[in-house]
Design a protein around this motif. Structure first.
Motif, PDB file in Angstrom:
ATOM      1  N   VAL A  96       0.849  -1.197   0.000  1.00  0.00           N
ATOM      2  CA  VAL A  96       0.000   0.000   0.000  1.00  0.00           C
ATOM      3  C   VAL A  96       0.882   1.243   0.000  1.00  0.00           C
ATOM      4  CG1 VAL A  96      -1.693   1.321   1.328  1.00  0.00           C
ATOM      5  CG2 VAL A  96      -1.942  -1.151   1.113  1.00  0.00           C
ATOM      6  N   TRP A  97       1.925   1.240   0.801  1.00  0.00           N
ATOM      7  CA  TRP A  97       2.823   2.389   0.833  1.00  0.00           C
ATOM      8  C   TRP A  97       3.466   2.631  -0.524  1.00  0.00           C
ATOM      9  CZ3 TRP A  97       3.740   6.767   2.906  1.00  0.00           C
ATOM     10  CH2 TRP A  97       4.934   7.435   2.636  1.00  0.00           C
ATOM     11  N   ALA A  98       3.822   1.570  -1.249  1.00  0.00           N
ATOM     12  CA  ALA A  98       4.441   1.726  -2.570  1.00  0.00           C
ATOM     13  C   ALA A  98       3.524   2.515  -3.508  1.00  0.00           C
ATOM     14  CB  ALA A  98       4.755   0.353  -3.163  1.00  0.00           C
ATOM     15  N   VAL A  99       2.217   2.251  -3.433  1.00  0.00           N
ATOM     16  CA  VAL A  99       1.252   2.977  -4.271  1.00  0.00           C
ATOM     17  C   VAL A  99       1.115   4.420  -3.796  1.00  0.00           C
ATOM     18  CG1 VAL A  99      -1.164   3.088  -5.016  1.00  0.00           C
ATOM     19  CG2 VAL A  99      -0.007   0.881  -4.832  1.00  0.00           C
ATOM     20  N   ILE A 100       1.085   4.612  -2.477  1.00  0.00           N
ATOM     21  CA  ILE A 100       0.988   5.967  -1.925  1.00  0.00           C
ATOM     22  C   ILE A 100       2.206   6.791  -2.328  1.00  0.00           C
ATOM     23  CG2 ILE A 100       1.019   7.307   0.223  1.00  0.00           C
ATOM     24  CD1 ILE A 100      -0.694   5.114   1.483  1.00  0.00           C
ATOM     25  N   GLU A 101       3.368   6.176  -2.243  1.00  0.00           N
ATOM     26  CA  GLU A 101       4.607   6.900  -2.564  1.00  0.00           C
ATOM     27  C   GLU A 101       4.644   7.295  -4.043  1.00  0.00           C
ATOM     28  OE1 GLU A 101       9.098   6.576  -0.895  1.00  0.00           O
ATOM     29  OE2 GLU A 101       8.267   4.750  -1.757  1.00  0.00           O
ATOM     30  N   MET A 102       4.129   6.444  -4.920  1.00  0.00           N
ATOM     31  CA  MET A 102       4.090   6.763  -6.349  1.00  0.00           C
ATOM     32  C   MET A 102       3.171   7.958  -6.631  1.00  0.00           C
ATOM     33  SD  MET A 102       4.138   3.227  -8.553  1.00  0.00           S
ATOM     34  CE  MET A 102       2.685   2.545  -7.777  1.00  0.00           C
ATOM     35  N   ASN A 103       2.173   8.140  -5.764  1.00  0.00           N
ATOM     36  CA  ASN A 103       1.204   9.233  -5.924  1.00  0.00           C
ATOM     37  C   ASN A 103       1.275  10.193  -4.735  1.00  0.00           C
ATOM     38  OD1 ASN A 103      -0.569   8.114  -8.331  1.00  0.00           O
ATOM     39  ND2 ASN A 103      -0.280   6.422  -6.921  1.00  0.00           N
ATOM     40  N   LYS A 104       2.478  10.361  -4.202  1.00  0.00           N
ATOM     41  CA  LYS A 104       2.626  11.087  -2.934  1.00  0.00           C
ATOM     42  C   LYS A 104       2.069  12.501  -2.993  1.00  0.00           C
ATOM     43  CE  LYS A 104       5.871  11.405   0.891  1.00  0.00           C
ATOM     44  NZ  LYS A 104       7.241  11.092   1.372  1.00  0.00           N
ATOM     45  N   GLN A 105       2.315  13.201  -4.093  1.00  0.00           N
ATOM     46  CA  GLN A 105       1.839  14.574  -4.200  1.00  0.00           C
ATOM     47  C   GLN A 105       0.318  14.636  -4.105  1.00  0.00           C
ATOM     48  OE1 GLN A 105       4.189  17.012  -4.213  1.00  0.00           O
ATOM     49  NE2 GLN A 105       2.426  18.315  -3.749  1.00  0.00           N
ATOM     50  N   ASP A 106      -0.354  13.673  -4.715  1.00  0.00           N
ATOM     51  CA  ASP A 106      -1.821  13.636  -4.673  1.00  0.00           C
ATOM     52  C   ASP A 106      -2.328  13.342  -3.263  1.00  0.00           C
ATOM     53  OD1 ASP A 106      -2.524  13.954  -7.549  1.00  0.00           O
ATOM     54  OD2 ASP A 106      -1.374  12.102  -7.746  1.00  0.00           O
ATOM     55  N   PHE A 107      -1.685  12.416  -2.581  1.00  0.00           N
ATOM     56  CA  PHE A 107      -2.161  12.004  -1.261  1.00  0.00           C
ATOM     57  C   PHE A 107      -1.727  12.955  -0.145  1.00  0.00           C
ATOM     58  CE2 PHE A 107      -2.292   7.673  -3.323  1.00  0.00           C
ATOM     59  CZ  PHE A 107      -3.684   7.608  -3.360  1.00  0.00           C
ATOM     60  N   THR A 166     -17.184  14.137 -14.349  1.00  0.00           N
ATOM     61  CA  THR A 166     -16.405  15.014 -15.223  1.00  0.00           C
ATOM     62  C   THR A 166     -15.042  14.391 -15.496  1.00  0.00           C
ATOM     63  OG1 THR A 166     -15.434  16.232 -13.367  1.00  0.00           O
ATOM     64  CG2 THR A 166     -17.535  17.049 -14.247  1.00  0.00           C
ATOM     65  N   GLN A 167     -14.379  14.847 -16.551  1.00  0.00           N
ATOM     66  CA  GLN A 167     -13.040  14.369 -16.867  1.00  0.00           C
ATOM     67  C   GLN A 167     -12.057  14.729 -15.757  1.00  0.00           C
ATOM     68  OE1 GLN A 167     -11.820  12.424 -19.420  1.00  0.00           O
ATOM     69  NE2 GLN A 167     -14.005  12.107 -19.814  1.00  0.00           N
ATOM     70  N   ARG A 168     -12.239  15.910 -15.190  1.00  0.00           N
ATOM     71  CA  ARG A 168     -11.357  16.316 -14.100  1.00  0.00           C
ATOM     72  C   ARG A 168     -11.501  15.364 -12.917  1.00  0.00           C
ATOM     73  NH1 ARG A 168     -11.779  18.791  -9.449  1.00  0.00           N
ATOM     74  NH2 ARG A 168      -9.912  19.802  -8.603  1.00  0.00           N
ATOM     75  N   ASN A 169     -12.724  15.007 -12.570  1.00  0.00           N
ATOM     76  CA  ASN A 169     -12.936  14.085 -11.454  1.00  0.00           C
ATOM     77  C   ASN A 169     -12.340  12.709 -11.733  1.00  0.00           C
ATOM     78  OD1 ASN A 169     -14.141  15.914  -9.789  1.00  0.00           O
ATOM     79  ND2 ASN A 169     -16.229  15.145 -10.042  1.00  0.00           N
ATOM     80  N   ALA A 170     -12.350  12.298 -13.003  1.00  0.00           N
ATOM     81  CA  ALA A 170     -11.728  11.025 -13.368  1.00  0.00           C
ATOM     82  C   ALA A 170     -10.236  11.065 -13.054  1.00  0.00           C
ATOM     83  CB  ALA A 170     -11.953  10.733 -14.848  1.00  0.00           C
ATOM     84  N   ARG A 171      -9.613  12.219 -13.294  1.00  0.00           N
ATOM     85  CA  ARG A 171      -8.181  12.363 -12.987  1.00  0.00           C
ATOM     86  C   ARG A 171      -7.937  12.409 -11.486  1.00  0.00           C
ATOM     87  NH1 ARG A 171      -8.660  15.935 -17.382  1.00  0.00           N
ATOM     88  NH2 ARG A 171      -8.730  17.748 -15.990  1.00  0.00           N
ATOM     89  N   VAL A 172      -8.800  13.138 -10.754  1.00  0.00           N
ATOM     90  CA  VAL A 172      -8.642  13.238  -9.294  1.00  0.00           C
ATOM     91  C   VAL A 172      -8.845  11.879  -8.645  1.00  0.00           C
ATOM     92  CG1 VAL A 172      -9.556  14.296  -7.183  1.00  0.00           C
ATOM     93  CG2 VAL A 172      -9.368  15.656  -9.272  1.00  0.00           C
ATOM     94  N   LEU A 173      -9.762  11.092  -9.187  1.00  0.00           N
ATOM     95  CA  LEU A 173     -10.062   9.779  -8.622  1.00  0.00           C
ATOM     96  C   LEU A 173      -8.983   8.750  -8.934  1.00  0.00           C
ATOM     97  CD1 LEU A 173     -12.299   8.275  -7.012  1.00  0.00           C
ATOM     98  CD2 LEU A 173     -13.365   7.713  -9.210  1.00  0.00           C
ATOM     99  N   GLY A 174      -8.188   9.010  -9.979  1.00  0.00           N
ATOM    100  CA  GLY A 174      -7.182   8.053 -10.446  1.00  0.00           C
ATOM    101  C   GLY A 174      -6.299   7.441  -9.363  1.00  0.00           C
ATOM    102  N   PRO A 175      -5.617   8.252  -8.544  1.00  0.00           N
ATOM    103  CA  PRO A 175      -4.764   7.674  -7.501  1.00  0.00           C
ATOM    104  C   PRO A 175      -5.541   6.814  -6.495  1.00  0.00           C
ATOM    105  CG  PRO A 175      -4.276   9.998  -7.818  1.00  0.00           C
ATOM    106  CD  PRO A 175      -5.523   9.715  -8.591  1.00  0.00           C
ATOM    107  N   TRP A 176      -6.795   7.191  -6.234  1.00  0.00           N
ATOM    108  CA  TRP A 176      -7.622   6.411  -5.299  1.00  0.00           C
ATOM    109  C   TRP A 176      -8.025   5.081  -5.918  1.00  0.00           C
ATOM    110  CZ3 TRP A 176      -7.904   7.922  -0.388  1.00  0.00           C
ATOM    111  CH2 TRP A 176      -7.545   9.246  -0.104  1.00  0.00           C
ATOM    112  N   VAL A 177      -8.193   5.049  -7.231  1.00  0.00           N
ATOM    113  CA  VAL A 177      -8.470   3.786  -7.913  1.00  0.00           C
ATOM    114  C   VAL A 177      -7.257   2.871  -7.794  1.00  0.00           C
ATOM    115  CG1 VAL A 177      -8.949   2.703 -10.151  1.00  0.00           C
ATOM    116  CG2 VAL A 177     -10.147   4.792  -9.505  1.00  0.00           C
ATOM    117  N   ASN A 178      -6.053   3.440  -8.002  1.00  0.00           N
ATOM    118  CA  ASN A 178      -4.825   2.653  -7.842  1.00  0.00           C
ATOM    119  C   ASN A 178      -4.725   2.074  -6.435  1.00  0.00           C
ATOM    120  OD1 ASN A 178      -4.081   3.335 -10.443  1.00  0.00           O
ATOM    121  ND2 ASN A 178      -2.761   5.020  -9.813  1.00  0.00           N
ATOM    122  N   LEU A 179      -5.114   2.879  -5.453  1.00  0.00           N
ATOM    123  CA  LEU A 179      -5.019   2.450  -4.063  1.00  0.00           C
ATOM    124  C   LEU A 179      -6.007   1.320  -3.758  1.00  0.00           C
ATOM    125  CD1 LEU A 179      -3.491   3.155  -1.450  1.00  0.00           C
ATOM    126  CD2 LEU A 179      -5.345   4.730  -0.891  1.00  0.00           C
TER     127      LEU A 179
END
Length: 200
Positions: A96-107, A166-179
């Motif tokens: 889980v941390w590996a995914v968080i670290e890849m998206n650290k700026q978002d999280f 919206t397309q923007r929400n799809a991008r915002v949701l992206g890291p959470w989908v990975n998680l």
């Protein structure tokens, strides 16, 4: 070693990869975890029940056994507690941390969705794998569940925030989908280790 997997679990997993809609991907991965968490509790109860019924002195202590059985089913965990227990025992903190670290700026910042729904940062820039492991994946369950509720029910019950399509929400949701996908993958590994045909 390959093992049997419940067809419902396979359906959720494959369905999540077949859809291009991030919201649907998220919901299917969450459903997979939720399904396995419910089966897990049933499995634990089943083991305890068998243990009671196999006692050699059962016939002479039926009153006590009946009370234990009643207590066993009266103490079923709430949905959130069940999920947390399942996640704590099956989801690897390092993955889980590996995914968080890849998206650290978002999280590290608040996720703000079109529609008003917001998810507060889950870590700070100072977080490391070691500091995260003190809380671990179980500390994320409430946020993951809140996003799921917002996607599934139209709006968040507490804040009345909405996640628009919206397309923007799809991008915002992206890291959470990975998680959530990482949580689901770990849950699938658990299912492969423990699933018994006909148990669920």
């Amino acid at each position: 070693i390959a093992g049997d997997i419940d067809p419902s679990v396979t359906s959720f997993w494959l369905g999540a990869f077949e859809t291009r809609d991030p919201a649907m991907k998220y919901l299917l991965h969450y459903r997979l975890i939720e399904f396995l968490a419910m089966s897990y509790v049933k499995s634990e109860q089943h083991k305890d029940l068998i243990g009671i019924l196999r006692r050699p002195h059962l016939i002479s202590s039926t009153e006590g056994a009946a009370a234990e059985i009643a207590g066993l089913f009266a103490l079923q965990a709430r949905e959130t507690d069940r999920l947390k227990k399942f996640v704590e025992e099956t989801v690897n903190s390092d993955k889980v941390w590996a995914v968080i670290e890849m998206n650290k700026q978002d999280f590290c910042s608040t996720a703000k969705f079109d529609g008003g729904y917001q998810v507060k940062a889950i870590i700070s820039q100072e977080h490391t794998k070691e500091t995260f492991s003190k809380v671990g994946p179980i500390g994320l369950v409430d946020k993951l569940r809140a996003i799921r509720n917002c996607l599934a029910h139209g709006q968040d019950e507490g804040t009345r925030g909405v996640i628009h399509t919206t397309q923007r929400n799809a991008r915002v949701l992206g890291p959470w989908v990975n998680l959530i996908e990482t949580f689901a993958a770990e849950a699938m590994l658990y299912a492969r280790r423990t699933y018994v045909p006909g148990e669920t």
